[in-house]
Scaffold this motif. Structure first.
Motif, PDB file in Angstrom:
ATOM      1  N   HIS A 253      32.881  30.725  43.777  1.00 56.36           N
ATOM      2  CA  HIS A 253      33.599  31.993  43.841  1.00 56.36           C
ATOM      3  C   HIS A 253      32.576  33.110  43.817  1.00 56.36           C
ATOM      4  N   GLU A 260      43.350  39.123  35.816  1.00 55.79           N
ATOM      5  CA  GLU A 260      44.651  38.865  36.438  1.00 55.79           C
ATOM      6  C   GLU A 260      44.561  37.840  37.569  1.00 55.79           C
ATOM      7  N   ARG A 261      43.352  37.538  38.013  1.00 52.82           N
ATOM      8  CA  ARG A 261      43.188  36.546  39.079  1.00 52.82           C
ATOM      9  C   ARG A 261      42.986  35.134  38.526  1.00 52.82           C
ATOM     10  N   ASN A 262      43.114  34.992  37.238  1.00 48.04           N
ATOM     11  CA  ASN A 262      42.809  33.732  36.560  1.00 48.04           C
ATOM     12  C   ASN A 262      43.737  32.601  37.035  1.00 48.04           C
ATOM     13  N   PRO A 263      43.250  31.650  37.872  1.00 46.80           N
ATOM     14  CA  PRO A 263      44.145  30.649  38.482  1.00 46.80           C
ATOM     15  C   PRO A 263      44.277  29.379  37.631  1.00 46.80           C
ATOM     16  N   ILE A 333      40.522  33.854  45.557  1.00 46.18           N
ATOM     17  CA  ILE A 333      41.639  33.915  44.620  1.00 46.18           C
ATOM     18  C   ILE A 333      42.190  35.331  44.579  1.00 46.18           C
ATOM     19  N   GLU A 334      43.513  35.460  44.733  1.00 45.12           N
ATOM     20  CA  GLU A 334      44.127  36.774  44.574  1.00 45.12           C
ATOM     21  C   GLU A 334      45.255  36.684  43.561  1.00 45.12           C
ATOM     22  N   ILE A 335      45.547  37.804  42.917  1.00 46.06           N
ATOM     23  CA  ILE A 335      46.571  37.866  41.877  1.00 46.06           C
ATOM     24  C   ILE A 335      47.926  37.432  42.437  1.00 46.06           C
ATOM     25  N   ASP A 336      48.668  36.674  41.655  1.00 41.45           N
ATOM     26  CA  ASP A 336      49.981  36.183  42.070  1.00 41.45           C
ATOM     27  C   ASP A 336      51.029  37.268  41.843  1.00 41.45           C
ATOM     28  N   THR A 340      49.965  42.516  45.473  1.00 41.76           N
ATOM     29  CA  THR A 340      48.663  42.165  46.052  1.00 41.76           C
ATOM     30  C   THR A 340      48.778  41.528  47.436  1.00 41.76           C
ATOM     31  N   GLY A 362      46.914  32.471  46.460  1.00 46.73           N
ATOM     32  CA  GLY A 362      47.424  33.831  46.367  1.00 46.73           C
ATOM     33  C   GLY A 362      48.930  33.872  46.478  1.00 46.73           C
ATOM     34  N   TYR A 383      50.689  29.723  44.026  1.00 44.57           N
ATOM     35  CA  TYR A 383      50.426  29.318  42.651  1.00 44.57           C
ATOM     36  C   TYR A 383      51.345  28.188  42.160  1.00 44.57           C
TER      37      TYR A 383
END
Length: 431
Positions: A253, A260-263, A333-336, A340, A362, A383
């Motif tokens: 990454h 907030e992007r924590n997957p 990775i993008e915020i769910d 976004t 995402g 997600y």
């Protein structure tokens, strides 16, 4: 029609030696604009407080550009007496998880959101208007471009538009009031209204808007009837020193890894794979390049993946390109969140030309999902697609073991920086 060569004044906060993605867009536009009959003049702060620095980027500034500088007063010096580290993180966009914010962090966010509207660069607006008004008159400038964030830069354009018969193009690299972190700024009702009012005034006073994604265009069409052009970010043809491929099965990454992007879905899948497959556990490495939030690191530890982490921290842009091309798989990775859908990370385009497969996670209607699909550069998951994500990583791992892990990209040319600059130049000469 304008004469073949026209002067365009570009007002931006981010410029080399600033690091990070915010600087790349206009650094590259300025590089190619002279090829299309546009003479760029760039106005920047003389003494900015950049959260990230990349001195190597200074060498990439075109020798055909005129640079104007004026001092800026930024209040981060006052805020940093509370906590220099926390101030720097917040100014670079890393906002701590709401439940884990300290009193200092909550205070800094409240100050940032309510005392400096639209942002902490607001004190640059009035002196810039005064300085540039004189410059515009003396040099007969017909077109100005403002690029934000910081959105206070657009207020410079607004002030100049009120005083001049001039074409003003407002470039939004990110949305204003609908960006994910906006809600985290602890805005009072009065402050929230002021943001909205300024946003509306800017959008309805400029002659043309430029946005970086189709979703942002749709959002802005609810606020203004002014013409809106989508010009995405892109990739440049860059000489990257060859580095041998990682011997480990690296998932990399690159860029800021925000709270907030924590997957969690990814960490769960990886924790299962290292438990179930000894070979995978021996070969796997999670490579993190750039600022990583405390919450992300804590979650990685929660899933007992810390021993697989290689955290390189912030590196120069040229080093980041090397790391991209030597990694086995690139994580995007993008915020769910529906908010976004419009975010197309700038690194996507560099990922696309790295010849490495992209593993993206995402929201379902993310604009970048379509780009990955149309260019055949990777695979996208939401997600809630845990088993499909796990299966894809297993497939990539098998290909890695067989030495067949590669990507066959198609249709990348339209995302080249030169092609995108041609699109911009057309806008400039048509008005």
């Amino acid at each position: 029609m304008k004469p073949k060569t026209n002067k365009t004044l570009i007002i931006t906060y981010y410029w080399p030696p600033a690091g990070g993605p915010g600087v790349q867009r206009w650094l590259k536009f300025v590089k190619y604009l002279p090829d299309f009959g546009v003479q760029p003049i760039v106005y920047i702060p003389e003494n900015p407080t950049y959260p990230l620095l990349d001195e190597n980027l200074v060498q990439e500034v075109s020798d055909k550009v005129t640079i104007l500088k004026q001092p800026i007063f930024e209040p981060y010096g006052f805020a940093s007496f509370l906590s220099k580290n926390k101030t720097k993180k917040i100014s670079s966009g890393i906002i701590p998880n709401k439940k884990k914010q300290s009193f200092i962090e909550r205070t800094l966010l409240w100050i940032r959101g309510n005392m400096f509207i639209p942002d902490a660069r607001i004190f640059w607006v009035k002196p810039s208007i005064k300085f540039l008004q004189k410059y515009i008159e003396e040099h007969k400038i017909e077109t100005i471009i403002t690029t934000g964030p910081p959105h206070s830069v657009h207020l410079i354009g607004l002030g100049l538009k009120k005083q001049n018969n001039i074409q003003w193009i407002a470039d939004f690299r990110d949305p204003w009031t609908t960006i994910g972190y906006h809600k985290a700024l602890k805005l009072s009702d009065k402050s929230a209204k002021k943001h909205k009012d300024l946003e509306k005034e800017v959008m309805n006073s400029c002659d043309q808007l430029i946005v970086t994604s189709p979703t942002t265009k749709t959002e802005f069409e609810q606020i203004t009837s002014k013409p809106i052009e989508v010009i995405t970010n892109g990739y440049d043809i860059e000489k990257v020193e060859k580095k041998s491929m990682d011997s480990k099965f690296t998932l990399a990454h690159i860029g800021s890894f925000l709270s907030e992007r924590n997957p969690r879905i990814l960490w769960k899948v990886l924790s299962e794979l290292v438990k179930e497959n000894k070979d995978f556990a021996n070969d796997f490495q999670l490579k993190l390049i750039g600022a990583v939030s405390k919450e992300v690191l804590e979650t990685i530890n929660e899933f007992r993946l810390e021993k697989y982490v290689n955290h390189l921290g912030y590196v120069s842009h040229s080093e980041a390109l090397q790391e991209q091309r030597s990694s086995q798989v690139l994580l995007l990775i993008e915020i769910d969140s529906e908010a976004t859908n419009c975010i197309i990370p700038g690194k996507l385009f560099e990922y696309m030309v790295s010849e490495r497969p992209i593993l993206a996670i995402g929201p379902e209607n993310a604009d970048f999902k379509n780009i990955i699909k149309e260019t055949n550069t990777g695979v996208f998951f939401t997600y809630d697609e845990k088993e499909a994500l796990k299966s894809q990583i297993e497939t990539y791992y098998k290909q890695f073991k067989q030495n067949t892990l590669q990507v066959n990209a198609i249709g990348l040319q339209k995302y080249s920086r030169k092609k995108l600059t041609e699109q911009l130049a057309t806008l400039l000469t048509e008005h």
